[in-house]
Structures are given as C-alpha cells and as structure tokens.
Scaffold this active site. Sequence first.
Site, PDB file in Angstrom:
ATOM      1  N   SER A  59      -2.896  12.531  10.386  1.00 48.38           N
ATOM      2  CA  SER A  59      -2.143  13.683   9.833  1.00 48.38           C
ATOM      3  C   SER A  59      -2.607  14.182   8.617  1.00 48.38           C
ATOM      4  O   SER A  59      -2.756  13.711   7.599  1.00 48.38           O
ATOM      5  CB  SER A  59      -0.617  13.273   9.797  1.00 48.38           C
ATOM      6  OG  SER A  59       0.217  14.338   9.004  1.00 48.38           O
ATOM      7  N   GLY A 104      -2.921  12.897   3.375  1.00 50.73           N
ATOM      8  CA  GLY A 104      -3.224  12.772   4.823  1.00 50.73           C
ATOM      9  C   GLY A 104      -2.877  11.365   5.120  1.00 50.73           C
ATOM     10  O   GLY A 104      -2.606  10.403   4.029  1.00 50.73           O
ATOM     11  N   LYS A 105      -2.927  10.983   6.456  1.00 52.90           N
ATOM     12  CA  LYS A 105      -2.839   9.508   6.644  1.00 52.90           C
ATOM     13  C   LYS A 105      -2.897   9.489   8.088  1.00 52.90           C
ATOM     14  O   LYS A 105      -3.151  10.322   8.846  1.00 52.90           O
ATOM     15  CB  LYS A 105      -1.197   9.226   6.598  1.00 52.90           C
ATOM     16  CG  LYS A 105      -0.833   7.766   6.368  1.00 52.90           C
ATOM     17  CD  LYS A 105      -1.249   7.322   4.868  1.00 52.90           C
ATOM     18  CE  LYS A 105      -0.901   5.870   4.546  1.00 52.90           C
ATOM     19  NZ  LYS A 105      -1.032   5.704   3.090  1.00 52.90           N
ATOM     20  N   GLY A 106      -3.410   8.024   8.539  1.00 53.51           N
ATOM     21  CA  GLY A 106      -4.008   7.740   9.875  1.00 53.51           C
ATOM     22  C   GLY A 106      -3.316   6.360  10.333  1.00 53.51           C
ATOM     23  O   GLY A 106      -2.954   5.657   9.289  1.00 53.51           O
ATOM     24  N   ASP A 145      -5.393   1.029   4.065  1.00 52.61           N
ATOM     25  CA  ASP A 145      -3.894   0.829   4.111  1.00 52.61           C
ATOM     26  C   ASP A 145      -3.398  -0.604   4.879  1.00 52.61           C
ATOM     27  O   ASP A 145      -4.163  -1.382   4.632  1.00 52.61           O
ATOM     28  CB  ASP A 145      -3.220   1.867   4.919  1.00 52.61           C
ATOM     29  CG  ASP A 145      -1.578   2.187   4.526  1.00 52.61           C
ATOM     30  OD1 ASP A 145      -0.866   1.766   5.322  1.00 52.61           O
ATOM     31  OD2 ASP A 145      -1.530   3.293   3.469  1.00 52.61           O
TER      32      ASP A 145
END
Length: 417
Positions: A59, A104-106, A145
Amino acid sequence: MPEANPFESLQEQLDDAGEFLDVNADVLERLKHPERVLETTLSVEMDDGTIETFKAFRSQFNGDRGPYKGGIRYHPGVTRDEVKALSGWMVYKTAVADIPYGGGKGGIILDPEEYSDSELERITRAFATELRPFIGEDKDVPAPDVNTGQREMNWIKDTYETLEDTTAPGVITGKALENGGSEGRVNATGRSTMFAAREVFDYLDRDLSDATVAVQGYGNAGSVAAKLIADQGADVVAVSDSSGAVHNPDGLDTRAVKAFKTETGSVSGYEGATEELSNEALLTMDVDLLVPAALENAIDEDLAHDVDADVVVEAANGPLTPDADDVLTERGVTVVPDILANAGGVTVSYFEWVQNRQRFQWTEDRVNEELEAIITDAFDAMTDAHEDAGTPNLRTAAYVVAVQRVVDAYEGSGSWP
C-alpha cells in the site's frame, strides 16, 4: 466482541484530529485513503518441487511529503485493510517526526516458521520482482517489519539491483551493515520508546527512574525498550511474549531474559521470575508504565477498563483500539501514541537512506544523538499542540501536528492536473 478493523481505527483517529484543525473536509477525506494498493499472487516453487501461492500487498498511502516509506511483514494474519492502515500510520509517523517521507506498507500472508530459508528467499525475491516497478530510492523505500529483518532486506536489494542493472542501496532500509545498513538501526524502535517514556515522565513531573514497568512483547522493540528503560533506573517487573508473561516484583534482569529467550525461544521458564502470568494479566498489572510492544489491538475496550498503569507508551503499531483509547482518556491514563513512540525505526531508516545517498557512514553515537533530537522535538510539538488546541489526549495532538504538516505539503504543491 469483534476485533477492531485497523483501517477504520486509522480513519477515526484522523476524524478526531480534524475537529481541531482548520482543514477542508474534502482534503481530510483524501488523507483517509491510500493512493494505490498493489495486490498480487506469488507462485513460488517449494523445496519438494511443488508450487505454492501466496497473497501479497503493498500500500502506497500518501507521498505528499516524500517517497513512500514503510516495512514489509510476513504473518498469517496479514490483510489488505491491515496493510492499508499501517501504511496510513506511516504517513503520520513520518510527519510527526518531521522527516521527508510519505507512508507505505507491505505484507505477505504466510507463517515463516513453516518454510525453509531457501523457500523464504524465493518468496522474498518473487515479491521483490513484483515490487520492482513501484519501488526506488526516490519512489518507495521498504524496510523490515514483523518476521522480516536484515536478511530479507538484503534479498530485496539484491533482486532490485540485479533486475535494474544498477547500484541502489537506498532502495531499501534495515539492511545489514555490510550491505549498506546503518549503525543503530536494530535498536532504534526500542530506543525511541525509551526516549518517549523519559519525556512523558518528565512532562508529568515524574521520574522514570522511580517507575515500575511491564512490557508486553519481547521481540526486538520490546526487549530493547525494556533494557534501555531499565538502564534509566526503572524496575522492569514483568515482560511477555506469545508464550506468556514472567513477573518479579523486585525487577527482572532484562538482558538475562533476552538471553534466555534467544536460547529457548520464549520467556516462559525464566528462572529469575517469581511467577508466570498470562499476557492479559500483564496488561492489567498495577505498574507506573505499560509498554505494549506486540501486534495491533492488544487492548480493547473491555480490557482498557482493567488497565492499572498510569502511563502507556506504545512500542507496537496500533496496540489500542479507538474505544480502548477513549476509555483510557476518560480514566486519566496518559498514552504516548505509536506514531511518536515507535518512530525510531523509520527515523533511523531515514538516516540509513541519507547515508546511502551520501555514500558516507555515520557513527552509532551520531545516529543515537540525531534520533534523540528528533524524538524530543516531536514530543515537544505534540505537547504544545495538546495544550494550544486543547485536545483530549496526546494521540489526537500528535495527529493534529502530523495532519497539518501533510496538508501544508499538499496545498503548497498546487493542483495537478
């Protein structure tokens, strides 16, 4: 009670901040949704020759203040809404810290314990290949993460550089030192948690060295925070991981607990404890400071009524549901929000990115000094907003600061097209 949707939690927090800002409603609505979300299916060959598929997400929430920035997690509980929420929190985390990034993040839906190292490498490289058109040193910079670390970041960097036929160490952060990483990165989230705890106790005219502390979650962030808070003179009396909690009213040796967990895989059974407890019991202990350092929604509305800490410092992302946050505010519990308390990780990732672009390595002392300055400045901005705007709690104040900075960047850029 159904588990809170993290994306809805983020949107509620933005609505709360909007009540204290002179911001156009349409602009605020824009800031409540991601700009784009990549959803892809990875088909990867396993060691036995079979093909397994994995759902993966990235995202890119908002890039008004700079490249999208945020980690990649491997966990069976990853969802599209979780990734969207986490990417949104990154926008406001970087903004409250005033570093030039967006959010952002995944994530990949998988349990890494079920796969070999070679399988995880192929999964990671497959995801990196899918991400290739979307990431870059000035576009989107992923990081570690949950269940990812230096190894996975090195694989992503190598895949990207090979496919692009270039050298681009700044395409990813959280790398090993020999691959362009930064001193101080591994301990950064725990260190910022300690700085936040120290600052809030000073703000409340209390001394952290006199505090009793419970830490839920004894992974990287929790164990480092526990160690550094203990180094300030506080008594860390209880810690936990997924196996349960250990407690000693006279204080635990935080380094010994970490060594025991490294050796055995859990804190349970640590011989320096006087009793073992559940995670829920730890969260409701009578302590001065509670540090939730595990996953989202650890404390819901029901549990919040039983929290017996005076201060909560969020080392994890989203450990309180919005309803729990309201309960703690009504009860007078001071909460330092995640977007400030655990901003050390992304801040030192920024330092790593800067060093990569400069092709120059900072010392660990410089990294820690620069991190301390950013966290203390962010804390001061948050408390100033709390007092000036009359926000009900520090979380809303942090969002007031962060949202205003994002709005200023957006409006200052004009409209396009």
